[in-house]
Scaffold this motif. Sequence first.
Motif, mmCIF file in Angstrom:
data_model
loop_
_atom_site.group_PDB
_atom_site.id
_atom_site.type_symbol
_atom_site.label_atom_id
_atom_site.label_comp_id
_atom_site.label_asym_id
_atom_site.label_seq_id
_atom_site.Cartn_x
_atom_site.Cartn_y
_atom_site.Cartn_z
ATOM 1 N N LYS A 91 -28.735 -20.547 88.851
ATOM 2 C CA LYS A 91 -27.304 -21.217 88.844
ATOM 3 C C LYS A 91 -26.789 -20.444 87.758
ATOM 4 N N ASP A 106 -23.025 -19.579 85.893
ATOM 5 C CA ASP A 106 -20.862 -18.937 86.628
ATOM 6 C C ASP A 106 -20.673 -17.870 86.388
ATOM 7 N N THR A 107 -19.814 -18.596 86.766
ATOM 8 C CA THR A 107 -18.611 -17.363 86.879
ATOM 9 C C THR A 107 -18.597 -16.453 86.035
ATOM 10 N N SER A 160 -18.359 -29.034 87.458
ATOM 11 C CA SER A 160 -19.311 -27.787 86.627
ATOM 12 C C SER A 160 -20.302 -27.184 87.164
ATOM 13 N N ALA A 163 -20.264 -22.640 90.397
ATOM 14 C CA ALA A 163 -21.181 -21.931 90.403
ATOM 15 C C ALA A 163 -21.725 -21.186 91.849
#
Lengths: 115, 113
Positions: B37, B39-40, B83, B86
Motif C-alpha cells: 500500500k 499512500d500519496t 484511510s 491509496a
Amino acid sequence: DVKVTQSSRYLVKRTGEKVFLECVQDMDHENMFWYRQDPGLGLRLIYFSYDVKMKEKGDIPEGYSVSREKKERFSLILESASTNQTSMYLCASRPTRAGGANEQFFGPGTRLTVL
Amino acid sequence: KNQVEQSPQSLIILEGKNCTLQCNYTVSPFSNLRWYKQDTGRGPVSLTIMTFSENTKSNGRYTATLDADTKQSSLHITASQLSDSASYICVVPFSGGYNKLIFGAGTRLAVHP
C-alpha cells in the motif's frame, strides 16, 4: 521499526546540475536499492547494492551512478540532470536472511523536478 | 516476458463498500507475491505476502488470494475507510531472488464519504 530516510522530500534542480540523493537506513540491512516511480509505470530499479562498496545495475542505470561507502548510507547521483529525470525517487533496504521472502522497506521518496 | 499487470488502473468507491483489486503475473519461476500500500507522497508499505502454497491470507480488513495455476492474485478490501485511499501495488520477485522485483503499475483507490 525499520526506518529508511531520504535527505529531501522535494528537490528542484536545473538541467545540467549534479544532483545527490541520499538514503539512510537504521536496521543494519545489507541490501539497498534506488528506484524511480513514474505515473502509469511500476517502480523501476536503477541500482542496488548488496554490500559496502558493491553495486549492481538495475533496469535503467543510464544517467545515474551510486555510492555506498558505509553500510547504512546509499547515495544516488545524477551527474548531469536532464528533464527526463524528473520523477519520484524511492530508496529501499532489505536484510539478507537465509530462506524466507525478504521484504523491502521503503523510504518516503524524493520528488525531483529538473527544469 | 516476465510481467505483473494490475486492474483496474483506478477505482472510486463509497466509504463502507467492499472492493477487489486484481493482479495477473507471468513471472517464472514463481516464489511469492506481495501486496504493498502506498499512500500519496509516501513510500510503499507491505500489506501481505502470498507464497506458492497459500490460497488466502487476511490482514485485518484486507484479504489476499492467490491462484498459482492461473497466476492471479486479488486483494479484497472489506468495509472501506477513507484511510484506504491509496495506490495498491502487486510485486513478484524475478527469478526467485529478492533483489530484483517486478512491480505492477498499481491500482489507485479513492474512497469517498
